[in-house]
Scaffold this motif. Structure first.
Motif, PDB file in Angstrom:
ATOM      1  N   ARG A 512       5.302  25.797 -13.853  1.00 53.20           N
ATOM      2  CA  ARG A 512       3.969  26.313 -13.644  1.00 53.20           C
ATOM      3  C   ARG A 512       2.943  25.575 -14.488  1.00 53.20           C
ATOM      4  NH1 ARG A 512       4.200  31.958 -14.616  1.00 53.20           N
ATOM      5  NH2 ARG A 512       3.521  31.405 -16.690  1.00 53.20           N
ATOM      6  N   ALA A 513       3.353  25.257 -15.726  1.00 57.60           N
ATOM      7  CA  ALA A 513       2.430  24.523 -16.604  1.00 57.60           C
ATOM      8  C   ALA A 513       2.011  23.228 -15.927  1.00 57.60           C
ATOM      9  CB  ALA A 513       3.094  24.233 -17.942  1.00 57.60           C
ATOM     10  N   LEU A 514       3.003  22.522 -15.367  1.00 60.37           N
ATOM     11  CA  LEU A 514       2.698  21.250 -14.703  1.00 60.37           C
ATOM     12  C   LEU A 514       1.875  21.468 -13.445  1.00 60.37           C
ATOM     13  CD1 LEU A 514       5.970  19.194 -15.022  1.00 60.37           C
ATOM     14  CD2 LEU A 514       3.717  18.620 -15.887  1.00 60.37           C
ATOM     15  N   TYR A 515       2.267  22.505 -12.704  1.00 60.62           N
ATOM     16  CA  TYR A 515       1.575  22.774 -11.446  1.00 60.62           C
ATOM     17  C   TYR A 515       0.124  23.143 -11.714  1.00 60.62           C
ATOM     18  CZ  TYR A 515      -0.002  25.234  -7.350  1.00 60.62           C
ATOM     19  OH  TYR A 515      -0.756  25.652  -6.292  1.00 60.62           O
ATOM     20  N   ASP A 516      -0.054  24.050 -12.711  1.00 63.90           N
ATOM     21  CA  ASP A 516      -1.410  24.484 -13.052  1.00 63.90           C
ATOM     22  C   ASP A 516      -2.266  23.292 -13.439  1.00 63.90           C
ATOM     23  OD1 ASP A 516      -0.732  27.004 -12.544  1.00 63.90           O
ATOM     24  OD2 ASP A 516      -0.700  27.709 -14.622  1.00 63.90           O
ATOM     25  N   LEU A 517      -1.652  22.437 -14.248  1.00 68.35           N
ATOM     26  CA  LEU A 517      -2.422  21.287 -14.721  1.00 68.35           C
ATOM     27  C   LEU A 517      -2.820  20.403 -13.545  1.00 68.35           C
ATOM     28  CD1 LEU A 517      -3.569  19.574 -16.998  1.00 68.35           C
ATOM     29  CD2 LEU A 517      -1.383  18.418 -17.133  1.00 68.35           C
ATOM     30  N   SER A 518      -1.838  20.114 -12.677  1.00 69.77           N
ATOM     31  CA  SER A 518      -2.186  19.177 -11.604  1.00 69.77           C
ATOM     32  C   SER A 518      -3.192  19.810 -10.654  1.00 69.77           C
ATOM     33  CB  SER A 518      -0.936  18.710 -10.855  1.00 69.77           C
ATOM     34  OG  SER A 518      -0.199  19.805 -10.434  1.00 69.77           O
ATOM     35  N   ARG A 519      -3.103  21.138 -10.494  1.00 65.78           N
ATOM     36  CA  ARG A 519      -4.070  21.788  -9.617  1.00 65.78           C
ATOM     37  C   ARG A 519      -5.474  21.685 -10.213  1.00 65.78           C
ATOM     38  NH1 ARG A 519      -3.424  27.682  -9.979  1.00 65.78           N
ATOM     39  NH2 ARG A 519      -4.544  27.111 -11.834  1.00 65.78           N
ATOM     40  N   ASP A 520      -5.579  21.973 -11.510  1.00 60.07           N
ATOM     41  CA  ASP A 520      -6.895  21.913 -12.141  1.00 60.07           C
ATOM     42  C   ASP A 520      -7.424  20.487 -12.182  1.00 60.07           C
ATOM     43  OD1 ASP A 520      -6.716  24.544 -12.454  1.00 60.07           O
ATOM     44  OD2 ASP A 520      -6.942  24.586 -14.640  1.00 60.07           O
ATOM     45  N   ALA A 522      -6.801  18.233 -10.011  1.00 59.17           N
ATOM     46  CA  ALA A 522      -7.097  17.712  -8.676  1.00 59.17           C
ATOM     47  C   ALA A 522      -8.592  17.679  -8.414  1.00 59.17           C
ATOM     48  CB  ALA A 522      -6.392  18.560  -7.626  1.00 59.17           C
ATOM     49  N   GLY A 523      -9.290  18.721  -8.883  1.00 61.35           N
ATOM     50  CA  GLY A 523     -10.722  18.772  -8.618  1.00 61.35           C
ATOM     51  C   GLY A 523     -11.555  18.162  -9.722  1.00 61.35           C
ATOM     52  N   ALA A 524     -10.883  17.676 -10.784  1.00 63.06           N
ATOM     53  CA  ALA A 524     -11.650  17.203 -11.932  1.00 63.06           C
ATOM     54  C   ALA A 524     -12.048  15.760 -11.757  1.00 63.06           C
ATOM     55  CB  ALA A 524     -10.826  17.359 -13.206  1.00 63.06           C
ATOM     56  N   TYR A 525     -13.192  15.424 -12.287  1.00 64.61           N
ATOM     57  CA  TYR A 525     -13.661  14.060 -12.195  1.00 64.61           C
ATOM     58  C   TYR A 525     -14.344  13.720 -13.512  1.00 64.61           C
ATOM     59  CZ  TYR A 525     -15.639   9.841 -10.266  1.00 64.61           C
ATOM     60  OH  TYR A 525     -15.943   8.531 -10.033  1.00 64.61           O
ATOM     61  N   GLY A 526     -14.039  12.558 -14.024  1.00 62.84           N
ATOM     62  CA  GLY A 526     -14.659  12.135 -15.281  1.00 62.84           C
ATOM     63  C   GLY A 526     -13.725  12.353 -16.450  1.00 62.84           C
ATOM     64  N   ILE A 530     -11.390  15.760 -17.535  1.00 60.98           N
ATOM     65  CA  ILE A 530      -9.933  15.650 -17.463  1.00 60.98           C
ATOM     66  C   ILE A 530      -9.317  15.903 -18.828  1.00 60.98           C
ATOM     67  CG2 ILE A 530      -8.041  14.009 -17.112  1.00 60.98           C
ATOM     68  CD1 ILE A 530      -9.836  12.770 -14.887  1.00 60.98           C
ATOM     69  N   ALA A 531      -9.920  15.325 -19.848  1.00 64.83           N
ATOM     70  CA  ALA A 531      -9.415  15.508 -21.211  1.00 64.83           C
ATOM     71  C   ALA A 531      -9.459  16.981 -21.589  1.00 64.83           C
ATOM     72  CB  ALA A 531     -10.245  14.678 -22.180  1.00 64.83           C
ATOM     73  N   GLU A 532     -10.548  17.639 -21.228  1.00 63.07           N
ATOM     74  CA  GLU A 532     -10.689  19.041 -21.610  1.00 63.07           C
ATOM     75  C   GLU A 532      -9.626  19.896 -20.923  1.00 63.07           C
ATOM     76  OE1 GLU A 532     -14.493  21.018 -20.641  1.00 63.07           O
ATOM     77  OE2 GLU A 532     -13.133  22.730 -20.441  1.00 63.07           O
ATOM     78  N   ILE A 533      -9.419  19.645 -19.623  1.00 64.74           N
ATOM     79  CA  ILE A 533      -8.430  20.429 -18.881  1.00 64.74           C
ATOM     80  C   ILE A 533      -7.038  20.192 -19.458  1.00 64.74           C
ATOM     81  CG2 ILE A 533      -7.281  20.626 -16.652  1.00 64.74           C
ATOM     82  CD1 ILE A 533     -10.021  20.052 -15.373  1.00 64.74           C
TER      83      ILE A 533
END
Lengths: 897, 235
Positions: A512-520, A522-526, A530-533
């Motif tokens: 879930r940790a990995l999934y959550d991260l990749s989901r968040d 996915a919509g991130a730019y910059g 990305i660093a913050e997420i």
């Protein structure tokens, strides 16, 4: 086997060759015991190289007071040692940074197996060597056979001296040359008796027993064999390179099954020797059995140690999960074309095999074509029952047993109470409930105790004759047995369910940790986002503080984000961050590099180049376990992909911009040449007439002069427009946003157009309390000028042009309204295209409106045109405004008059 | 062509522009020194002591703003800088570095002559001509001793800040003043980072002294640079 090596081998070799050609050389002077003369040989060869003009520096060489050795050191440049304070003493250590800064062609470093003084960058000298090689510095070093990792246990068996300082075999394989320094054992013993041999700490402790002739012979053989293996490998490479038919019985692959028990390290080493002998790839596998308690802390650390050992010896490590160890192993073996399985000899009593089945039997039976090698020293079964602790409440083991006793006592009381009221036919069922309660609440061991107690209590209190353990009716014996068996099964099942649950939970959490991260992500730019997420997710998974570092120009790093916000890592650990970034490997706490740091750092990467670093200061007191480090690395990879994506998108955007600019340039050139030539032709004509024609009438002369001025002005406007357009379209315009009163901008625009708007009625309708607006005043003025000029050009003289402005919904709304013919329906977007002209009777390059729209967009705003009620057009500019406004400007401070 | 007209140093690398300026300035009684780059300019400046400098900011050999600063280091000779449109930041930098005024290429000869006249007048005042007690421009009349402002004979009430700004602009009539110069003079050096102070108070001032504040006649905005009180002599 074909005559020619297969393409992949060729490719690999080509790559290897390339690498070898580019990378620095490592040469190892290899001996079978202290005193054979390795240092001497190394220095002698170094002197020869100095004679040939090679830049040689001595990094660390121990002479141990030997005169011959000291004499060899004379005249060589010696790097000053670093003094490292350690427990009140000052120890001398190789100054790695000085060596890297000095950058000699060749550095001499004695004792490859040396352990660095705590507080040094690396734990081991061989890690220093790797860093030196990576920096392009050739290294010559010395090594004794007993320090070779895979031979370590064999040496210990021969000499009964366990050497703790070991060097991974990968280093020997990395070596470009291995020079065997050999003397007959008799000679060594002679030198020893003359006191010419310095004994290392360990060997000195072992004293003379180490230097027995038998030992020396065995060690010598080992050293010779290891060197011969190496020579074999060189021959092999040579054969491949020269198309000699490969005699290698190819396709061997070895699987070694390891567990947490201490003997597993022997298994690993045995497998490594076998793999080296066969030149086969090998895999070390650990099987987690679903339903068995996870192993305890100590066992886990041992297991991690074994897996690390295997990795350092060149194995691939895998963790398998399955219901049965044998099945998991065999499935893996078949899937990966394993040809040999190495497994430990069982050490447990045979009775257990009868009860639980023998792993060895099962593997041998199911192995089919695969050879099974049974080696003493380890049992591969991950022994949950023996080592693991049930996952139950936070009570200690004795407390659980007492609780179990209490539960059975309580059950007895309840049963007795019920029996007093009404005779209960199935008291044993009540006891089973008690056992189940124990299994659920207190774990496996306590529930087994409870099952035993239940049988005893049942016998004592409820089976006639009462209050004795004697049994009148022999049939009860069967009842007892069944009761006990049912109790055990209940406890085992309950336990297994709990285990599976918690394991599934842990795995699910990781996924879930990995999934959550990749989901968040996915919509991130910059980068910053990305660093913050990433920081937030890593911190969620591990607690503590997480900071994401990204490289900056000039070799520095900057913290792009931290979680919790404002969290920081120890400033002293920035070095660890940089190291991880430069070398693309994890470093810091819990790793082999800079383990003294409080921070664990792992690179963020998508391809080969690290894009940044995750720095984690764990909230827990323990260093991260390898599987946790693995999760951080996986998070790092996710972040890496996201960063990579951002970069690619940025690159794509840039190249799209470049393409667009290119397209614009070419279309400009073709379309504008006409517009440029017309005024030029007029000017040239007028000027030459004035120069060449004498006797022109005064009014003709002034007419011609007027033409020159007008056409020059027209040319100027055109060129300005072209420049503006190119600048705006290139995206290189920097907005100079300032807080300005809009009336000032409107006023300037109107003043500039005074003459051209003379024939129109211009009115301004600015909202009375219009606040300051944040715009680039020069650009917006230009926009207004263009819109008004357009109005002047396309609307009949005498009609009205209105400028209206107001604030609506946090936006500046500025309209320019006219009473002209309006924009033809369907052309509302076309008018904003470059080189579009409403009617060809009107002069101009058709750049005015596109420039306006580009200016609006540069402000993140919009500009469009709609038909006006009652005829005409409305150009509508909308520019979003910041929520906060500057403070009300104060009166100037008054000095005394 | 007079032999004793004011001596102007022209630092300009484009020959056609030099030619045009030579012709037009000579015919208006100016004497000309011509330099093609900053080095030549500096030499002529120290050897011939001209009365005015016309300096193109886009010189081949060095930064015009830097050059302005260097000239200001030893003399307060009026400097008029010339630069292309779209380089407003350069103009502001040059003005803040000590230039007296600027011209945007392309410019007409009338515009140049007006700038030269204003610059000479201010230089003369700096040399000791006492400042006028009363200033008049069109309908606007300022009595500096009584701190009184009238428009078309009617007294207008200005706040102290508005009065200070108006007085500053009037004393420098015909010259452009940057936001920074106005802030420094009216508010003090600590306020130079707040150009919107000037803008807001200027808008108020215009409402009081301009007949149509939407199309100011006297206090004109120089986009991206600052403000100029239109000189009597200017068109």
């Amino acid at each position: 086997m074909s005559e020619r090596p297969d393409p992949e081998t060729l490719l690999r070799r080509a790559r290897g060759e390339e690498e070898r050609a580019n990378r620095a050389k490592l040469r190892i002077f290899f001996g079978f015991a202290p005193g054979v003369g390795k240092t001497f040989a190394m220095l002698e060869s170094a002197r020869r190289l100095v004679g040939q003009g090679v830049d040689v520096v001595v990094g660390a060489v121990e002479t141990h007071g030997r005169k011959e050795t000291e004499a060899l050191l004379e005249g060589l440049e010696i790097l000053p040692r670093k003094k490292v304070p350690y427990r009140g003493r000052e120890l001398e250590e190789l100054d790695l940074d000085a060596a890297l800064a000095r950058r000699p062609e060749l550095l001499l470093l004695d004792e490859l197996a040396h352990t660095n003084v705590p507080g040094s960058r690396h734990k081991k000298r061989w890690q220093d060597v790797l860093e030196l090689l990576e920096a392009g510095i050739e290294v010559h070093t010395t090594l004794n056979v007993q320090h070779v990792e895979s031979l370590n246990d064999v040496v210990a068996q021969i000499t009964h001296v366990l050497v703790r300082e070991t060097v991974p075999d990968s280093l020997l394989e990395r070596a470009d040359e291995i020079e065997l320094v050999d003397i007959p054992p008799e000679e060594l013993l002679e030198r020893l008796s003359e006191g010419k041999v310095y004994l290392g700490d360990q060997a000195a402790r072992a004293g003379q027993s180490f230097f027995r002739r038998g030992n020396l012979l065995a060690l010598r053989e080992l050293a010779l064999r290891r060197t011969a293996e190496r020579v074999d490998a060189d021959v092999q490479t040579y054969r491949e390179e020269h198309g000699v038919t490969d005699p290698w019985p190819s396709g061997e692959r070895i699987l070694v099954c390891i567990g947490p028990s201490p003997g597993s390290s022997r298994l690993v080493r045995a497998a490594r020797r076998m793999a080296a002998g066969l030149r086969a790839p090998w895999v070390a596998a650990y099987v987690e059995v679903a339903g068995v308690a996870p192993i305890g802390q100590a066992a886990r650390q041992r297991l991690d140690g074994h897996l690390r050992l295997a990795e350092s010896l060149g194995a691939t490590t895998v963790r398998l999960t399955g219901v049965k160890v044998s099945d998991a192993l065999l499935v893996y073996a078949r899937k990966h074309n394993v040809t040999r399985i190495v497994i430990g000899k069982p050490t447990h009593p045979r009775i257990r095999d009868l009860v639980r089945g023998s792993l060895l039997d099962e593997v041998v039976r199911g192995s089919g074509d695969v050879d099974v090698h049974v080696i003493s020293g380890d049992e591969a079964r991950p022994d949950g029952a023996r080592e693991g602790k049930p996952v139950v409440g936070p009570v200690t083991e004795p407390q659980r047993y007492f609780s179990a006793i209490g539960v059975i006592a309580l059950t007895t009381l309840i049963a007795a109470a019920i029996a007093r009221v009404a005779p209960l036919p199935d008291v044993e069922m009540l006891y089973l409930v008690g056992v189940m309660v124990c299994a659920v609440s207190f774990g496996r061991h306590a529930s087994i105790l409870a099952a035993g107690l239940a049988v005893a209590a049942y016998d004592f209190f409820f089976v006639p004759p009462h209050h004795t353990f004697a049994v009148a009716d022999a049939r009860y014996i069967l009842t007892f047995a069944m009761m006990f068996a049912v109790g055990i099964v209940i406890s085992a099942l309950t336990h297994r369910i709990r285990r599976q649950e918690s394991e599934a939970l842990a795995r699910e959490e990781r996924t879930r940790a990995l999934y959550d991260l990749s989901r968040d992500l996915a919509g991130a730019y910059g980068d910053a986002r990305i660093a913050e997420i990433t920081a937030r997710h890593a911190s969620d998974s591990f607690g503590g503080t997480v900071a994401i570092y990204l490289p900056e120009d000039g070799g520095t790093v900057k913290a792009a984000a931290a979680w919790p916000v404002g969290g920081r890592i120890d400033p002293n650990d920035i070095g660890v961050v940089k190291w991880a970034l430069e070398h693309g490997r994890p470093a810091g706490r819990g790793t082999d590099t800079l383990p003294g740091a409080g921070t664990f750092c792992t690179p963020i990467r998508a391809g080969a180049e690290p894009l940044g670093v995750i720095a984690l200061v764990s909230g827990a007191p323990d260093a991260l376990r390898p599987d946790e480090q693995g999760l951080v690395e996986a998070l790092g990879r996710q972040a890496g992909f996201a960063l990579d994506r951002t970069r690619l998108a940025e690159q794509a955007r840039q190249s799209a911009l470049a393409a667009k600019a290119e397209e614009l340039r070419s279309s400009l050139l073709s379309s504008v040449s006409h517009d440029l030539r017309t005024p030029l032709a007029a000017i040239t004509g007028a000027a030459t007439t004035l120069r060449d024609e004498t006797g022109l009438a005064a009014d003709v002369r002034s007419d011609l002069l007027g033409t020159i001025c007008e056409e020059a002005e027209r040319l100027e406007r055109l060129v300005s427009n072209l420049l503006d357009m190119t600048r705006l379209e290139s995206g290189r315009v920097r907005l100079n946003e300032e807080w300005v009163p809009l009336e000032e901008v409107v006023g300037t625009a109107l003043s500039r157009l005074d003459s051209r708007l003379r024939d129109h009625v211009v009115t301004t309708e600015l909202e009375p309390d219009l606040p300051l607006v944040s715009i680039d005043p020069i650009l917006i003025e230009q926009l207004l000028v263009n819109l008004l000029e357009n109005a002047a050009k396309y609307t009949p003289p005498g009609t009205e042009v209105t400028i209206a402005a107001r604030m609506t919904d946090g936006e500046l709304a500025l309209d320019v309204l006219d009473r002209g013919p309006g924009v033809p329906a369907g052309q509302e977007e076309k008018v904003f295209e470059r080189f579009y002209r409403g009617t060809h009777t009107v002069s101009g390059a058709g750049l005015g409106l596109p420039i306006c729209r580009a200016i609006a967009r540069a402000h993140d705003g919009t500009l469009d045109v709609v038909a006006r009620d009652g005829g005409g057009a409305v150009f509508r500019l909308r520019i979003p405004q910041p929520e906060s406004r500057p403070s009300v400007p104060p009166e100037a401070p008054q000095e005394q008059p | 062509m007079t032999q004793d007209g004011p001596l102007v140093l022209l630092v300009e690398d484009e020959a056609p522009l030099r030619k045009f300026l030579r012709a037009s300035l000579s015919s208006h009684g100016y004497r000309l020194l011509e330099a093609q780059n900053a080095n030549e300019g500096m030499q002529l400046l120290t050897t011939h002591k001209p009365e005015l400098v016309v300096l193109d900011l886009g010189l081949p050999d060095r930064d015009g703003i830097d050059f302005t600063r260097e000239i200001r280091g030893f003399t307060d000779i009026p400097i008029i800088v010339v630069s292309a449109r779209g380089k407003e930041e350069d103009k502001v930098l040059a003005l803040d570095a000590g230039a007296d005024d600027y011209l945007t290429k392309p410019f007409g000869v009338q515009e140049l002559l007006a700038r030269l006249r204003v610059a000479r007048r201010h230089a003369g005042r700096a040399r000791g001509t006492p400042p006028a007690q009363v200033f008049e421009a069109g309908p606007i009349k300022i009595d500096f001793t009584r701190r009184e402002v009238t428009v078309d004979g009617r007294e207008v009430h200005l706040t102290p800040t508005e009065y200070k700004m108006l007085a500053l602009l009037a004393q420098n009539a015909g010259r452009v003043l940057t936001h920074r110069q106005i802030l420094k003079d009216v508010w003090g050096p600590a306020y130079v980072a707040h150009p919107h102070y000037v803008r807001v108070h200027m808008a108020e001032l215009r409402k009081k002294v301009e007949a149509d504040p939407a199309r100011p006649k006297w206090i004109v905005t120089e986009p991206g640079v600052g403000y100029r009180f239109r000189d009597r002599a200017q068109p």
